[in-house]
Enzyme design. Structure first.
Site, PDB file in Angstrom:
ATOM      1  N   ARG A 134     -22.845 -26.392  21.902  1.00 19.84           N
ATOM      2  CA  ARG A 134     -21.810 -25.482  22.412  1.00 19.84           C
ATOM      3  C   ARG A 134     -20.417 -26.089  22.322  1.00 19.84           C
ATOM      4  O   ARG A 134     -19.426 -25.380  22.253  1.00 19.84           O
ATOM      5  CB  ARG A 134     -22.084 -25.128  23.880  1.00 19.84           C
ATOM      6  CG  ARG A 134     -23.316 -24.273  24.104  1.00 19.84           C
ATOM      7  CD  ARG A 134     -23.301 -23.735  25.521  1.00 19.84           C
ATOM      8  NE  ARG A 134     -24.587 -23.249  25.982  1.00 19.84           N
ATOM      9  CZ  ARG A 134     -25.069 -22.020  25.757  1.00 19.84           C
ATOM     10  NH1 ARG A 134     -24.366 -21.175  25.048  1.00 19.84           N
ATOM     11  NH2 ARG A 134     -26.232 -21.658  26.224  1.00 19.84           N
ATOM     12  N   ASP A 136     -25.933  -9.558  17.949  1.00 19.94           N
ATOM     13  CA  ASP A 136     -26.965  -9.793  16.940  1.00 19.94           C
ATOM     14  C   ASP A 136     -27.804  -8.507  16.851  1.00 19.94           C
ATOM     15  O   ASP A 136     -27.398  -7.550  16.203  1.00 19.94           O
ATOM     16  CB  ASP A 136     -27.770 -11.012  17.413  1.00 19.94           C
ATOM     17  CG  ASP A 136     -28.795 -11.492  16.418  1.00 19.94           C
ATOM     18  OD1 ASP A 136     -28.827 -10.986  15.300  1.00 19.94           O
ATOM     19  OD2 ASP A 136     -29.587 -12.390  16.747  1.00 19.94           O
ATOM     20  N   GLU A 142     -18.183 -10.818  24.745  1.00 21.28           N
ATOM     21  CA  GLU A 142     -19.423 -11.410  24.231  1.00 21.28           C
ATOM     22  C   GLU A 142     -19.106 -12.413  23.129  1.00 21.28           C
ATOM     23  O   GLU A 142     -18.131 -12.256  22.396  1.00 21.28           O
ATOM     24  CB  GLU A 142     -20.314 -10.304  23.639  1.00 21.28           C
ATOM     25  CG  GLU A 142     -21.463  -9.873  24.534  1.00 21.28           C
ATOM     26  CD  GLU A 142     -22.599 -10.891  24.601  1.00 21.28           C
ATOM     27  OE1 GLU A 142     -22.375 -12.099  24.321  1.00 21.28           O
ATOM     28  OE2 GLU A 142     -23.712 -10.478  24.937  1.00 21.28           O
ATOM     29  N   ASP A 143     -19.945 -13.417  23.007  1.00 22.93           N
ATOM     30  CA  ASP A 143     -19.777 -14.372  21.920  1.00 22.93           C
ATOM     31  C   ASP A 143     -20.170 -13.746  20.587  1.00 22.93           C
ATOM     32  O   ASP A 143     -19.410 -13.771  19.626  1.00 22.93           O
ATOM     33  CB  ASP A 143     -20.591 -15.653  22.176  1.00 22.93           C
ATOM     34  CG  ASP A 143     -22.032 -15.380  22.602  1.00 22.93           C
ATOM     35  OD1 ASP A 143     -22.443 -14.203  22.656  1.00 22.93           O
ATOM     36  OD2 ASP A 143     -22.761 -16.354  22.869  1.00 22.93           O
ATOM     37  N   PHE A 168     -27.994 -18.291  11.503  1.00 20.68           N
ATOM     38  CA  PHE A 168     -27.919 -18.725  12.896  1.00 20.68           C
ATOM     39  C   PHE A 168     -26.771 -19.716  13.019  1.00 20.68           C
ATOM     40  O   PHE A 168     -26.736 -20.735  12.346  1.00 20.68           O
ATOM     41  CB  PHE A 168     -29.231 -19.358  13.368  1.00 20.68           C
ATOM     42  CG  PHE A 168     -29.294 -19.447  14.860  1.00 20.68           C
ATOM     43  CD1 PHE A 168     -29.671 -18.336  15.615  1.00 20.68           C
ATOM     44  CD2 PHE A 168     -28.928 -20.609  15.520  1.00 20.68           C
ATOM     45  CE1 PHE A 168     -29.685 -18.387  17.002  1.00 20.68           C
ATOM     46  CE2 PHE A 168     -28.943 -20.673  16.911  1.00 20.68           C
ATOM     47  CZ  PHE A 168     -29.323 -19.568  17.647  1.00 20.68           C
ATOM     48  N   GLY A 199     -22.692 -18.280  26.461  1.00 17.76           N
ATOM     49  CA  GLY A 199     -22.083 -18.431  25.138  1.00 17.76           C
ATOM     50  C   GLY A 199     -20.627 -18.013  25.037  1.00 17.76           C
ATOM     51  O   GLY A 199     -19.882 -18.565  24.232  1.00 17.76           O
TER      52      GLY A 199
HETATM   53  P1  IMP Z   1     -28.681  -9.705  20.810  1.00 22.18           P
HETATM   54  O1  IMP Z   1     -29.268  -9.131  22.052  1.00 22.18           O
HETATM   55  O2  IMP Z   1     -29.725  -9.874  19.744  1.00 22.18           O
HETATM   56  O3  IMP Z   1     -27.482  -8.948  20.295  1.00 22.18           O
HETATM   57  O4  IMP Z   1     -28.264 -11.185  21.155  1.00 22.18           O
HETATM   58  C1  IMP Z   1     -27.066 -11.504  21.700  1.00 22.18           C
HETATM   59  C2  IMP Z   1     -27.042 -12.916  22.232  1.00 22.18           C
HETATM   60  O5  IMP Z   1     -27.918 -13.790  21.515  1.00 22.18           O
HETATM   61  C3  IMP Z   1     -25.661 -13.485  22.030  1.00 22.18           C
HETATM   62  O6  IMP Z   1     -24.822 -13.161  23.118  1.00 22.18           O
HETATM   63  C4  IMP Z   1     -25.929 -14.966  21.888  1.00 22.18           C
HETATM   64  O7  IMP Z   1     -25.931 -15.568  23.149  1.00 22.18           O
HETATM   65  C5  IMP Z   1     -27.304 -15.032  21.249  1.00 22.18           C
HETATM   66  N1  IMP Z   1     -27.204 -15.206  19.782  1.00 22.18           N
HETATM   67  C6  IMP Z   1     -27.348 -14.268  18.826  1.00 22.18           C
HETATM   68  N2  IMP Z   1     -27.153 -14.767  17.595  1.00 22.18           N
HETATM   69  C7  IMP Z   1     -26.877 -16.074  17.773  1.00 22.18           C
HETATM   70  C8  IMP Z   1     -26.553 -17.153  16.862  1.00 22.18           C
HETATM   71  O8  IMP Z   1     -26.473 -17.026  15.633  1.00 22.18           O
HETATM   72  N3  IMP Z   1     -26.324 -18.370  17.459  1.00 22.18           N
HETATM   73  C9  IMP Z   1     -26.382 -18.581  18.796  1.00 22.18           C
HETATM   74  N4  IMP Z   1     -26.652 -17.601  19.678  1.00 22.18           N
HETATM   75  C10 IMP Z   1     -26.906 -16.359  19.172  1.00 22.18           C
HETATM   76 MG    MG Z   2     -24.376 -14.312  24.688  1.00 27.45          MG
END
Ligand code: IMP
Ligand code: MG
Length: 173
Positions: free
Chosen positions: A161, A99, A95-96, A148, A41
């Site tokens: 993407r 979450d 990081e993108d 999302f 991402g």
């Molecule tokens: P976390 O471990 O829940 O913080 O998730 C992080 C990863 O989940 C990010 O680096 C993204 O690749 C993916 N992610 C989280 N939220 C979204 C979203 O709204 N759209 C797309 N990918 C997401």
């Molecule tokens: Mg990611």
């Protein structure tokens, strides 16, 4: 699933990258840095951000998996590790989006054990309402509501993407 609206335009994203790049340039004067792109991402953000950074930098890539569809499994595994050692280096994880923060907290633990000189996080987007792990993010592009999103490198099951703007994906038709 359907793209309902543009949440963040490519112009706004460009301004975000400019601001973060300037901040990093200022904070790392006289140092060299290693930018770690968290695949997949973060590739678009990484490509834009690195060109706004004016101190010497190397890049490396890492791939971790935690997501299928829109839900976090809470299970993070390393799919592709870094090519080079980060020992004694000033590292910034790119990081993108943050979450739950679970992916990042796992990744940070691992990277810290490799003894970098410093370790910081730069995330393009942040969904603070969804945080489950206590992670400190040093550089944040923009905080967003609990939606999302896709585009600008972010996907839904591998798609979208390549959209230049950040768009909201909704379940309705
Ligand atoms: P976390 O471990 O829940 O913080 O998730 C992080 C990863 O989940 C990010 O680096 C993204 O690749 C993916 N992610 C989280 N939220 C979204 C979203 O709204 N759209 C797309 N990918 C997401
Ligand atoms: Mg990611």
């Amino acid at each position: 699933m359907k793209i309902s609206e543009v949440l963040i335009s490519k112009e706004e994203i460009d301004a975000i990258c400019e601001r973060l790049g300037n901040q990093i340039t200022k904070d790392y004067q006289g140092k060299e840095i290693v930018l770690i792109c968290v695949l997949r991402g973060a590739i678009v953000f990484m490509a834009d951000l690195m060109r706004k950074i004016k101190v010497p930098c190397e890049i490396d890539f890492m791939s971790v998996s935690s997501y299928t569809g829109t839900k976090s499994s809470g299970d993070v595994k390393i799919v592709k590790d870094l090519e080079d050692s980060i020992e004694g280096k000033h590292v910034i994880v790119v990081e993108d989006i943050i979450d739950s923060g679970l992916t990042l907290s796992h990744l940070l633990k691992l990277l810290k054990s490799r003894n970098p000189a410093s370790l910081k996080i730069c995330a393009c987007f942040d969904k603070p309402d969804r945080r489950m792990a206590d992670v400190h993010v040093d550089y944040i592009g923009k905080q967003i509501p609990d939606e999302f999103i896709v585009g600008y490198g972010l996907d839904y099951d591998g798609h979208y993407r390549n959209l230049p703007d950040i768009c909201i994906l909704t379940e309705s038709d």
